[in-house]
Design a protein around this motif. Structure first.
Motif, PDB file in Angstrom:
ATOM      1  N   UNK A 706      38.051  33.081  41.694  1.00 47.30           N
ATOM      2  CA  UNK A 706      39.216  33.721  41.111  1.00 47.30           C
ATOM      3  C   UNK A 706      38.970  35.110  40.578  1.00 47.30           C
ATOM      4  N   UNK A 707      37.828  35.740  40.942  1.00 47.67           N
ATOM      5  CA  UNK A 707      37.512  37.098  40.466  1.00 47.67           C
ATOM      6  C   UNK A 707      38.051  38.094  41.480  1.00 47.67           C
ATOM      7  N   UNK A 708      39.254  38.569  41.269  1.00 49.72           N
ATOM      8  CA  UNK A 708      39.885  39.480  42.219  1.00 49.72           C
ATOM      9  C   UNK A 708      39.230  40.858  42.146  1.00 49.72           C
ATOM     10  N   UNK A 709      38.946  41.470  43.291  1.00 45.28           N
ATOM     11  CA  UNK A 709      38.283  42.783  43.283  1.00 45.28           C
ATOM     12  C   UNK A 709      39.213  43.871  42.769  1.00 45.28           C
ATOM     13  N   UNK A 710      38.611  44.874  42.128  1.00 49.03           N
ATOM     14  CA  UNK A 710      39.385  46.020  41.639  1.00 49.03           C
ATOM     15  C   UNK A 710      39.713  46.954  42.793  1.00 49.03           C
ATOM     16  N   UNK A 711      40.621  47.870  42.542  1.00 49.62           N
ATOM     17  CA  UNK A 711      41.018  48.844  43.573  1.00 49.62           C
ATOM     18  C   UNK A 711      39.878  49.795  43.882  1.00 49.62           C
ATOM     19  N   UNK A 712      39.803  50.202  45.153  1.00 52.37           N
ATOM     20  CA  UNK A 712      38.853  51.226  45.564  1.00 52.37           C
ATOM     21  C   UNK A 712      37.425  50.748  45.698  1.00 52.37           C
TER      22      UNK A 712
END
Length: 785
Positions: A706-712
């Motif tokens: 459930x650790x969604x990646x950050x943008x970029x």
């Protein structure tokens, strides 16, 4: 009753004039026309950097040749119209997102193309050759080579006059010789000669004469080789050292309309080039070429048109007030040719340049011309502002410059937040400016100077520079500080020009090594004052007296040790009264209302719709590759955005790239097993392998933790992996029909491109099974989840 016997059939008479040429010979002339265009077009490498331009040129030429060969066999007159339609469809599908059915150029797509073409014209007019292979430039290359291929095909194949095709082939040399100041490389003449020879030889009625023709062409090519290696006669300059004093000006001795591209090109030259010799400069002062007011999201600071100025002849209006010293200097031009005439401080008069060619915009502090010029030299009288730190700290009053200098609409909110945090304890605009300068170049600053940093002062690149990289050269530092000043209500702009150079017996010598960018902040009653956040370590930074005083008051030492005689080093200011914003030169085609788009949109939709069927076969061959490109663009966008679906999109793209290059991943592989398989089968090592394992870890963390990646974050990893996989080569079949766009069929008969779910299942806890989620409904490969 009698019956009439059917007429006897007689075989057609054999053609006279000898045996028929072999069937394959019909393809010789079209193939030769395409090869001739590409060989002659090798000169384009002198003005467009990288190899992407050749790939685009090759695709355009191949499309033209294929469509022409098919249509000329039906009706010769159909070839050119069909080729034009195919070319229009190619650029529509390749460079726009608004095409009808993806490839037909409707009004919206034509609007996009018109915008790109105008931008390409500006980049050519403002950049240093070789220019970067931007989408705008690649569109121009695709259209140029496609149109040239149509002309050569028409002459060499349709009307069977290959000798006449040499005329349009000469067009290929027109652009490089007009744009690049140096001579074209010798091999460009050899390639062009070989291509023209192919045109003359590869004709069905001349194949029997091929041995003799090859000998003649060979002699011609050798002659071109000898002539070219001795002294190539195509170009606009000689073979002598362009950096020698007194040599003619060129693009690498200019700032141009794309200032940061030019600035970086000057700083990274293998051999520095002398640009100016300055006599009479008592106090080291920045030499300003232009100022930048506009900050564009995702792009950074941009040059624009200057305000209407006064003639350079005669007294010039003051753009600063307050205490100032006066000096007069003589500038000898050693190799600078541009729209700008660089000036020191606040000019009061400039004599020497043509009175009719130059104007002075006091609001921007710039002298400019409608066309690039190279003046022999000039004499400048000036004011060098000398306010004290206390005077600037006490400066109050209304903002009388253009409010555009406070515009923060393009500044990332994270940049503004950092600016507010850095200046939290500063109560005046001057103290906020000093806090920001000390943040970059003061004692204990974590920022370092490096030319190896990739260019970029806009959007996420600026955030990354401030929060992670903290390494860059003057572009990043000036871009960041100016944007941050505006965020804390201090009018600011970026200035581009040169430091004061090195002192010598005949005056100060300014070279391309001195190219620089800095910041100018505006204070009521004093005008524009200089601040330089770049932490140079070579003593070239010029610290005005008020900066030194402020640092001494703060108990710190100047970040850079300056040479003797550090007095106020001013920067340019704007006129009294609000006025509009100042900024750079008049680039032709800069006007957004230019009628380029209107002229282009009149007949294309009708012609494209009427002739679309004629180019159907050729377009059909391109659809898979264009669809694959669209797949990548979609997935890259999802990965770049971060959050839900980013990990699935990034992983889908890696699996698709692996499959396209011959290594499909079985459906039963876990993410880690798939990553290991891809590393082994493609021979990845070093950074690409690390990037793949890092991506696999982030995908597992997203799906199962459930650790969604950050943008970029993910898009950069994907591009590293794709590039490394592609380095192993791609078959022609894979390019025309990429395997990743062909659905696979499992043993149970169910397709693997099930698009029923659009989000990854973060609750899926079994890492040994495929992720049931779906982030990209266009993808056709879900193996390796």
């Amino acid at each position: 009753m009698t019956t009439t016997a059917p007429p006897a059939t007689t075989p057609p008479a054999a053609p006279s004039g000898g045996p028929r040429p072999p069937r394959w010979s019909a393809a010789a002339a079209p193939l030769a026309s395409g090869l001739a265009v590409l060989l002659a077009g090798s000169a384009t490498g002198a003005v467009v950097g990288g190899g992407a331009w050749f790939a685009h040129a090759a695709v355009a030429v191949a499309m033209v040749v294929l469509v022409g060969a098919l249509l000329v066999a039906v009706r010769a007159w159909l070839a050119a119209p069909g080729q034009l339609v195919a070319l229009a469809a190619l650029v529509t599908g390749w460079f726009t997102d608004e095409g009808v059915l993806g490839v037909l150029p409707g009004p919206a797509a034509l609007g996009e193309l018109g915008t790109l073409l105008r931008a390409a014209g500006q980049q050519i007019d403002t950049g240093l050759p070789p220019v970067d292979p931007t989408p705008e430039i690649l569109l121009l290359v695709t259209l140029g080579f496609g149109t040239l291929a149509i002309a050569v095909f028409g002459l060499a194949v349709t009307v069977a006059a290959p000798a006449a095709a040499g005329v349009p082939l000469l067009v290929v040399f027109a652009v490089p010789t007009a744009v690049a100041p140096e001579l074209l490389p010798w091999w460009s003449l050899v390639a062009a000669g070989a291509g023209y020879g192919l045109l003359l030889l590869l004709r069905p009625d001349r194949l029997r004469q091929a041995p003799g023709g090859v000998a003649v062409v060979g002699v011609a090519v050798v002659g071109a080789l000898l002539l070219g290696s001795a002294a190539t006669a195509v170009g606009t300059a000689g073979r002598f050292d362009a950096g020698a004093a007194g040599s003619g000006g060129g693009a690498d001795g200019s700032i141009g309309l794309n200032p940061f591209t030019s600035l970086r090109g000057q700083l990274t030259r293998d051999e520095p080039r002398d640009l100016f010799r300055v006599q009479g400069l008592q106090t080291p002062t920045y030499l300003r070429a232009l100022t930048l007011q506009s900050y564009v999201p995702q792009e950074g600071w941009q040059a624009g048109r200057p305000l209407p100025g006064v003639p350079l002849a005669g007294p010039l209006p003051a753009s600063t007030s307050g205490p100032a010293g006066e000096q007069t200097v003589q500038v000898e031009n050693l190799g600078f040719r541009d729209y700008w005439l660089p000036v020191f401080g606040d000019p009061t008069s400039i004599t020497g340049p043509s009175e009719t060619d130059w104007s002075y915009d006091a609001a921007g502090g710039i002298a400019y011309s409608e066309r690039p010029h190279e003046e022999d030299g000039w004499t400048q009288a000036m004011r060098l502002p000398e306010p004290s730190a206390e005077q600037l700290r006490a400066a109050t009053g209304p903002v009388t410059v253009d409010r555009g200098y406070l515009d923060t609409s393009g500044v990332d909110p994270r940049v503004a937040a950092i600016a507010r945090d850095v200046t939290a304890g500063a109560s005046t605009p001057f103290d906020r400016a000093m806090a920001l300068e000390n943040h970059f170049s003061g004692p204990g600053s974590p920022f370092t100077y490096s030319l190896s940093t990739a260019p970029g002062g806009g959007g996420d690149a600026l955030v990354d520079f401030l929060t992670r990289g903290r390494t860059g050269y003057c572009e990043q530092y000036a871009s960041a500080m100016a944007a941050m000043l505006r965020s804390v209500d201090v009018p600011a702009r970026v200035a581009v020009g040169f430091t004061a150079g090195d002192p010598g017996p005949d005056g100060r010598l300014v070279s391309t090594e001195d190219a620089h960018a800095w910041v100018e902040a505006w204070f009521p009653g004093y005008g524009w004052q200089t601040f330089d956040p770049t932490p140079l370590a070579d003593g070239r930074t010029i610290e005005p007296g008020y900066v030194q005083q402020a640092r001494e008051q703060q108990g710190g030492e100047p970040a850079q040790q300056q040479p003797a005689a550090p007095a106020p080093s001013p920067a340019p200011p704007p006129p009294s009264g609000g006025g509009a914003s100042p900024d750079p030169p008049p680039a032709e085609g800069d006007d957004p209302a230019a009628p380029v788009e209107t002229a282009a949109t009149g007949w294309w939709p009708v012609a494209a719709t009427a002739a679309a069927v004629l180019a159907g076969l050729a377009l059909l061959a391109l659809v898979p590759a264009l669809w694959r490109r669209r797949q990548y663009a979609r997935r890259a966008g999802l990965a770049r955005a971060g959050g839900t679906g980013a990990a699935a999109a990034a992983w889908d793209e890696v699996l698709a790239a692996s499959r396209d290059h011959g290594v499909p991943v079985p459906p039963g592989d876990t993410v880690r097993a798939a990553a290991a398989r891809i590393v082994e089968e493609h021979g990845l090592a070093g950074r690409p392998a690390e990037a793949l394992h890092e991506l696999a870890g982030r995908v597992e963390a997203s799906w199962y933790g459930g650790l969604l990646p950050a943008a970029g974050i993910l898009d950069g990893l994907v591009d590293e992996i794709r590039t490394a996989i592609a380095a192993g080569g791609t078959s022609l079949r894979a390019r025309v029909l990429p395997p990743s766009v062909v659905p696979e069929v499992r043993r149970a008969g169910r397709r693997t491109d099930d698009p029923t779910t659009v989000t990854s299942d973060p609750g899926h806890s079994d890492p040994g099974h495929s992720d049931p989620g779906r982030s990209d409904p266009e993808t056709a490969d879900t193996t390796g989840r």
